[in-house]
Every structure is written in C-alpha cells, then in structure tokens.
Design a protein around this motif. Sequence first.
Motif, PDB file in Angstrom:
ATOM      1  N   LEU A 134      12.593 -26.562   2.997  1.00 24.56           N
ATOM      2  CA  LEU A 134      12.776 -25.786   1.770  1.00 24.56           C
ATOM      3  C   LEU A 134      14.226 -25.317   1.704  1.00 24.56           C
ATOM      4  O   LEU A 134      14.817 -24.999   2.738  1.00 24.56           O
ATOM      5  CB  LEU A 134      11.835 -24.569   1.754  1.00 24.56           C
ATOM      6  N   PRO A 135      14.786 -25.253   0.515  1.00 26.75           N
ATOM      7  CA  PRO A 135      16.188 -24.827   0.409  1.00 26.75           C
ATOM      8  C   PRO A 135      16.359 -23.350   0.755  1.00 26.75           C
ATOM      9  O   PRO A 135      15.416 -22.564   0.675  1.00 26.75           O
ATOM     10  CB  PRO A 135      16.516 -25.082  -1.064  1.00 26.75           C
ATOM     11  N   LYS A 136      17.582 -23.006   1.111  1.00 32.33           N
ATOM     12  CA  LYS A 136      17.886 -21.611   1.385  1.00 32.33           C
ATOM     13  C   LYS A 136      17.641 -20.804   0.106  1.00 32.33           C
ATOM     14  O   LYS A 136      18.172 -21.132  -0.957  1.00 32.33           O
ATOM     15  CB  LYS A 136      19.354 -21.466   1.816  1.00 32.33           C
ATOM     16  N   PRO A 137      16.822 -19.763   0.183  1.00 34.87           N
ATOM     17  CA  PRO A 137      16.529 -18.993  -1.030  1.00 34.87           C
ATOM     18  C   PRO A 137      17.733 -18.157  -1.456  1.00 34.87           C
ATOM     19  O   PRO A 137      18.540 -17.724  -0.638  1.00 34.87           O
ATOM     20  CB  PRO A 137      15.365 -18.096  -0.606  1.00 34.87           C
ATOM     21  N   VAL A 138      17.825 -17.959  -2.743  1.00 35.23           N
ATOM     22  CA  VAL A 138      18.910 -17.189  -3.329  1.00 35.23           C
ATOM     23  C   VAL A 138      18.488 -15.721  -3.423  1.00 35.23           C
ATOM     24  O   VAL A 138      17.377 -15.413  -3.837  1.00 35.23           O
ATOM     25  CB  VAL A 138      19.262 -17.724  -4.738  1.00 35.23           C
ATOM     26  N   VAL A 139      19.381 -14.849  -3.026  1.00 37.13           N
ATOM     27  CA  VAL A 139      19.166 -13.411  -3.162  1.00 37.13           C
ATOM     28  C   VAL A 139      20.117 -12.927  -4.239  1.00 37.13           C
ATOM     29  O   VAL A 139      21.333 -13.148  -4.144  1.00 37.13           O
ATOM     30  CB  VAL A 139      19.425 -12.680  -1.826  1.00 37.13           C
ATOM     31  N   ASP A 140      19.560 -12.304  -5.281  1.00 40.07           N
ATOM     32  CA  ASP A 140      20.398 -11.793  -6.367  1.00 40.07           C
ATOM     33  C   ASP A 140      21.360 -10.748  -5.837  1.00 40.07           C
ATOM     34  O   ASP A 140      20.996  -9.917  -5.021  1.00 40.07           O
ATOM     35  CB  ASP A 140      19.538 -11.135  -7.456  1.00 40.07           C
ATOM     36  N   ALA A 141      22.571 -10.811  -6.340  1.00 42.57           N
ATOM     37  CA  ALA A 141      23.563  -9.784  -6.000  1.00 42.57           C
ATOM     38  C   ALA A 141      23.369  -8.621  -6.974  1.00 42.57           C
ATOM     39  O   ALA A 141      23.242  -8.834  -8.171  1.00 42.57           O
ATOM     40  CB  ALA A 141      24.965 -10.347  -6.115  1.00 42.57           C
ATOM     41  N   TYR A 142      23.345  -7.436  -6.471  1.00 44.00           N
ATOM     42  CA  TYR A 142      23.168  -6.249  -7.332  1.00 44.00           C
ATOM     43  C   TYR A 142      24.415  -5.445  -7.378  1.00 44.00           C
ATOM     44  O   TYR A 142      25.136  -5.205  -6.546  1.00 44.00           O
ATOM     45  CB  TYR A 142      21.994  -5.388  -6.843  1.00 44.00           C
TER      46      TYR A 142
END
Length: 142
Positions: A134-142
Amino acid sequence: MKKLCLISGLLVSSSAMATAQTTKVDCDNAYTTIEINQCAENKFDAANQQLQQYLAQAIKQNSTDKQLIDAIKNAQKQWLQYQKEECNAVYTQWQQGTIRGVMALSCKLALTQQRTLTIWDNYLRPMDSSAAVLPKPVVDAY
C-alpha cells in the motif's frame, strides 16, 4: 388527535433530516455550520476507511505471527480510546461555540491520518527497496 399531529410532525422532521443528510454538499463552497460539519465528517469517514484498510493489510501481512497480531489489535484498541478521549477534550474546549463539531472532527481526522501513517511505517513499509503493498498515506498539513 394531538398525538397524531405530533407523530406526523416527527415523521416529517425525520424525513427532512434524512434528506438533508443524503444531499450532496459542495465542500469547496460549504458555508453553513451543517455543511462544514458534513464535509468534515465526509473527510474523516474517508480517512477512517483508509485506516481500516491499512490495519487489515498489516494484520494480513503478519498473519503468521500471532503475538504481533495480538499486539497490533491491542494497540489499536488503546489508540481508539485515546482518540475518543482526546477529541472529546477538544469538543469540550469549544463547547460554547458552533465550531465544536468541526473542531472535534478535525481532531479525529488528524489523529486517524497519523495512526494510518504509523501503521504503514511500523508494519507495511518495506525495509528493502521493494515496493510497498500500500502506498505511504498522506497526512494533511494543518
């Protein structure tokens, strides 16, 4: 007769609420508190589905190690409790405003995305140069 009117009113209210919940919200132009909360909930739901996918894959990939599977499941159970308590605290912080719902949902979203990344990093990231399942999941920048 009053009971019949009350029941009819409740049915109409329930129907209107169900229709409002199924109505597609344009999240790029969300304006009302209800729309903003719905968009935040949609985003959280998508992140939670991704978390479940990554968690299931981590368990599948490590299925031969029962001790590890038990540890992952226990960690997830503890994490869910932490997420609940932390985001309830955020809700409480904002309890006097209409922003409380979106703030709690934003908390859940951020923690869920971070948990997904942690699961990927700890259990799904290949240590060699091979491709990840599975691809590296993206974490939204806040």
